[in-house]
Scaffold this motif. Sequence first.
Motif, PDB file in Angstrom:
ATOM      1  N   ALA A   1      28.930  -0.403  -0.325  1.00  0.00           N
ATOM      2  CA  ALA A   1      29.404   0.699   0.506  1.00  0.00           C
ATOM      3  C   ALA A   1      29.406   0.280   1.971  1.00  0.00           C
ATOM      4  O   ALA A   1      28.513  -0.458   2.423  1.00  0.00           O
ATOM      5  N   PRO A   2      30.378   0.719   2.748  1.00  0.00           N
ATOM      6  CA  PRO A   2      30.390   0.361   4.168  1.00  0.00           C
ATOM      7  C   PRO A   2      29.238   1.020   4.910  1.00  0.00           C
ATOM      8  O   PRO A   2      28.790   2.104   4.561  1.00  0.00           O
ATOM      9  N   ASP A   3      28.741   0.314   5.919  1.00  0.00           N
ATOM     10  CA  ASP A   3      27.708   0.839   6.812  1.00  0.00           C
ATOM     11  C   ASP A   3      26.454   1.264   6.055  1.00  0.00           C
ATOM     12  O   ASP A   3      26.018   2.411   6.104  1.00  0.00           O
ATOM     13  N   LEU A   4      25.875   0.319   5.337  1.00  0.00           N
ATOM     14  CA  LEU A   4      24.681   0.586   4.548  1.00  0.00           C
ATOM     15  C   LEU A   4      23.544   1.086   5.425  1.00  0.00           C
ATOM     16  O   LEU A   4      22.781   1.974   5.025  1.00  0.00           O
ATOM     17  N   ARG A   5      23.429   0.547   6.621  1.00  0.00           N
ATOM     18  CA  ARG A   5      22.345   0.981   7.508  1.00  0.00           C
ATOM     19  C   ARG A   5      22.391   2.482   7.732  1.00  0.00           C
ATOM     20  O   ARG A   5      21.366   3.177   7.600  1.00  0.00           O
ATOM     21  N   ASN A   6      23.549   3.014   8.068  1.00  0.00           N
ATOM     22  CA  ASN A   6      23.645   4.447   8.340  1.00  0.00           C
ATOM     23  C   ASN A   6      23.478   5.275   7.078  1.00  0.00           C
ATOM     24  O   ASN A   6      22.942   6.395   7.134  1.00  0.00           O
ATOM     25  N   ARG A   7      23.897   4.748   5.927  1.00  0.00           N
ATOM     26  CA  ARG A   7      23.669   5.465   4.665  1.00  0.00           C
ATOM     27  C   ARG A   7      22.169   5.644   4.438  1.00  0.00           C
ATOM     28  O   ARG A   7      21.717   6.712   4.020  1.00  0.00           O
TER      29      ARG A   7
ATOM     30  N   GLY B   1      15.735   7.007   6.426  1.00  0.00           N
ATOM     31  CA  GLY B   1      15.163   5.704   6.715  1.00  0.00           C
ATOM     32  C   GLY B   1      14.189   5.258   5.643  1.00  0.00           C
ATOM     33  O   GLY B   1      14.016   5.909   4.611  1.00  0.00           O
ATOM     34  N   ALA B   2      13.527   4.136   5.889  1.00  0.00           N
ATOM     35  CA  ALA B   2      12.645   3.532   4.882  1.00  0.00           C
ATOM     36  C   ALA B   2      11.249   3.325   5.436  1.00  0.00           C
ATOM     37  O   ALA B   2      11.078   2.808   6.536  1.00  0.00           O
TER      38      ALA B   2
ATOM     39  N   ASP C   1      19.448  -7.333   6.267  1.00  0.00           N
ATOM     40  CA  ASP C   1      19.686  -6.958   7.665  1.00  0.00           C
ATOM     41  C   ASP C   1      19.910  -5.460   7.805  1.00  0.00           C
ATOM     42  O   ASP C   1      19.358  -4.811   8.696  1.00  0.00           O
ATOM     43  N   ALA C   2      20.722  -4.891   6.914  1.00  0.00           N
ATOM     44  CA  ALA C   2      21.013  -3.461   6.992  1.00  0.00           C
ATOM     45  C   ALA C   2      19.770  -2.626   6.726  1.00  0.00           C
ATOM     46  O   ALA C   2      19.497  -1.643   7.427  1.00  0.00           O
ATOM     47  N   ALA C   3      18.996  -3.018   5.715  1.00  0.00           N
ATOM     48  CA  ALA C   3      17.802  -2.246   5.378  1.00  0.00           C
ATOM     49  C   ALA C   3      16.755  -2.340   6.480  1.00  0.00           C
ATOM     50  O   ALA C   3      16.093  -1.344   6.803  1.00  0.00           O
ATOM     51  N   PHE C   4      16.604  -3.508   7.072  1.00  0.00           N
ATOM     52  CA  PHE C   4      15.637  -3.642   8.161  1.00  0.00           C
ATOM     53  C   PHE C   4      15.997  -2.725   9.325  1.00  0.00           C
ATOM     54  O   PHE C   4      15.128  -2.077   9.922  1.00  0.00           O
ATOM     55  N   ARG C   5      17.257  -2.618   9.629  1.00  0.00           N
ATOM     56  CA  ARG C   5      17.704  -1.784  10.758  1.00  0.00           C
ATOM     57  C   ARG C   5      17.535  -0.296  10.448  1.00  0.00           C
ATOM     58  O   ARG C   5      17.572   0.530  11.367  1.00  0.00           O
ATOM     59  N   ALA C   6      17.342   0.038   9.175  1.00  0.00           N
ATOM     60  CA  ALA C   6      17.136   1.441   8.796  1.00  0.00           C
ATOM     61  C   ALA C   6      15.654   1.768   8.599  1.00  0.00           C
ATOM     62  O   ALA C   6      15.327   2.880   8.193  1.00  0.00           O
ATOM     63  N   MET C   7      14.770   0.835   8.929  1.00  0.00           N
ATOM     64  CA  MET C   7      13.344   1.080   8.707  1.00  0.00           C
ATOM     65  C   MET C   7      12.762   2.016   9.763  1.00  0.00           C
ATOM     66  O   MET C   7      13.174   2.006  10.928  1.00  0.00           O
TER      67      MET C   7
ATOM     68  N   ARG D   1       0.844  -1.214   0.000  1.00  0.00           N
ATOM     69  CA  ARG D   1       0.000   0.000   0.000  1.00  0.00           C
ATOM     70  C   ARG D   1       0.874   1.257   0.000  1.00  0.00           C
ATOM     71  O   ARG D   1       0.667   2.191   0.773  1.00  0.00           O
ATOM     72  N   LEU D   2       1.865   1.260  -0.875  1.00  0.00           N
ATOM     73  CA  LEU D   2       2.805   2.375  -0.974  1.00  0.00           C
ATOM     74  C   LEU D   2       2.062   3.666  -1.296  1.00  0.00           C
ATOM     75  O   LEU D   2       1.221   3.707  -2.195  1.00  0.00           O
ATOM     76  N   GLN D   3       2.395   4.723  -0.567  1.00  0.00           N
ATOM     77  CA  GLN D   3       1.749   6.020  -0.739  1.00  0.00           C
ATOM     78  C   GLN D   3       2.736   7.043  -1.294  1.00  0.00           C
ATOM     79  O   GLN D   3       3.947   6.966  -1.043  1.00  0.00           O
ATOM     80  N   ALA D   4       2.202   8.002  -2.038  1.00  0.00           N
ATOM     81  CA  ALA D   4       3.032   9.098  -2.530  1.00  0.00           C
ATOM     82  C   ALA D   4       3.690   9.810  -1.356  1.00  0.00           C
ATOM     83  O   ALA D   4       3.060  10.039  -0.318  1.00  0.00           O
ATOM     84  N   GLY D   5       4.964  10.133  -1.513  1.00  0.00           N
ATOM     85  CA  GLY D   5       5.704  10.809  -0.460  1.00  0.00           C
ATOM     86  C   GLY D   5       6.439   9.876   0.478  1.00  0.00           C
ATOM     87  O   GLY D   5       7.313  10.328   1.239  1.00  0.00           O
ATOM     88  N   GLU D   6       6.119   8.585   0.462  1.00  0.00           N
ATOM     89  CA  GLU D   6       6.843   7.644   1.311  1.00  0.00           C
ATOM     90  C   GLU D   6       8.187   7.307   0.682  1.00  0.00           C
ATOM     91  O   GLU D   6       8.397   7.468  -0.524  1.00  0.00           O
ATOM     92  N   ARG D   7       9.095   6.837   1.526  1.00  0.00           N
ATOM     93  CA  ARG D   7      10.423   6.466   1.040  1.00  0.00           C
ATOM     94  C   ARG D   7      10.481   4.963   0.814  1.00  0.00           C
ATOM     95  O   ARG D   7      10.270   4.168   1.719  1.00  0.00           O
ATOM     96  N   LEU D   8      10.792   4.586  -0.425  1.00  0.00           N
ATOM     97  CA  LEU D   8      10.898   3.192  -0.841  1.00  0.00           C
ATOM     98  C   LEU D   8      12.360   2.852  -1.078  1.00  0.00           C
ATOM     99  O   LEU D   8      13.018   3.490  -1.898  1.00  0.00           O
ATOM    100  N   VAL D   9      12.871   1.854  -0.364  1.00  0.00           N
ATOM    101  CA  VAL D   9      14.229   1.362  -0.562  1.00  0.00           C
ATOM    102  C   VAL D   9      14.148   0.048  -1.329  1.00  0.00           C
ATOM    103  O   VAL D   9      13.476  -0.896  -0.892  1.00  0.00           O
ATOM    104  N   VAL D  10      14.810  -0.014  -2.482  1.00  0.00           N
ATOM    105  CA  VAL D  10      14.788  -1.201  -3.329  1.00  0.00           C
ATOM    106  C   VAL D  10      16.167  -1.847  -3.309  1.00  0.00           C
ATOM    107  O   VAL D  10      17.147  -1.237  -3.744  1.00  0.00           O
ATOM    108  N   LEU D  11      16.234  -3.072  -2.811  1.00  0.00           N
ATOM    109  CA  LEU D  11      17.480  -3.831  -2.812  1.00  0.00           C
ATOM    110  C   LEU D  11      17.566  -4.638  -4.105  1.00  0.00           C
ATOM    111  O   LEU D  11      16.583  -5.213  -4.552  1.00  0.00           O
ATOM    112  N   GLY D  12      18.750  -4.684  -4.706  1.00  0.00           N
ATOM    113  CA  GLY D  12      18.872  -5.322  -6.016  1.00  0.00           C
ATOM    114  C   GLY D  12      18.158  -4.505  -7.068  1.00  0.00           C
ATOM    115  O   GLY D  12      17.442  -5.034  -7.926  1.00  0.00           O
TER     116      GLY D  12
END
Length: 319
Positions: free
Chosen positions: A191-197, A203-204, A217-223, A134-145
């Motif tokens: 890139a090193p430290d993907l979570r902090n990037r 965040g996501a 793992d990195a993306a989940f920790r940045a959610m 249910r992605l909404q306009a203005g939300e941040r979407l992180v796509v892995l791969g």
Amino acid sequence: MRHYLVHTKGEPPELRDAPEPEPGPGEVRLRIEACGLNFADLLMVDGTYQDTPDLPFVPGMEVCGTVEALGEGVEAPAIGSRVACFAGQGGLAEAGLFPARACVAVPAAMPSEIAAGFIVAYSTSHVALTWKARLQAGERLVVLGAAGGVGLTAVELGARMGADVVAVARGPDKLEVARAAGAHHLVDAEAPDLRNRLRDLGGADVVYDAVGGKLHDAAFRAMRPGGRLLVIGFASGEVPQPKLNHLLVKNVDLLGLYWGGLLKSHPHVVTDSIASLFSMYERGDIAPHVSHVLPLEKADEALELLRRRKSTGKVVVRP
């Protein structure tokens, strides 16, 4: 006719000659014009996919071709019509038998090499982002791969839905492909430290994960709290083990999407999605990306492009 046949799990398919098959009840024979490859085809060859057919089988999950014979009880599609079909197998061949109910008419302006790799990748992302997340306009979407077969469609569709899209892919060339598809932010997967990037970008709200492993793992920790994590696949070969207490504390939804399973459990979701996507293509709203088109005798090389992560978007085989 010629086809690629898998005789032993884990062994490469072999190009063989075979008699042209005659369609049975409910089937059509297609003269195959193009076969779009998917990462699942590799898993089938290895014998590790959840829907690996019984041996022997011809890999190639989705095709575009011309109907040249109808089985008993089949009235449509008509002989001579051009259709796309997702059947789970049979695509790496010059001709094949497919369920008539699985065939959909292809827009006249859509080339066969586009149609062959269109349905699975685009509908996976379309259903995932609209029906599941249910992605909404203005939300941040992180796509892995983000430069892969499904990832690139998620970037493109997410951007057109008004999301702020962060593309995570390996190397500047793949990131440039994601940028051209509409990504607003580019992050190298190595890139090193993907979570902090990702945190530095805010965040996501939604993570689209077709990779698994360390990127997951990195993306989940940045959610962000209340976010949605879409599990699409595990191209890395590593299946994450999410910690349920972290889901609870962050109020995160963990959402699995197996597109093939929806064909049985929620077929209307898939058919509505495909119809919407064909309309988007005809309006020029989406622009499918095919990085490689190879002849049937080089199907093994086409599969290796996927295995070695050397492609972007789709890899297509043309008999």
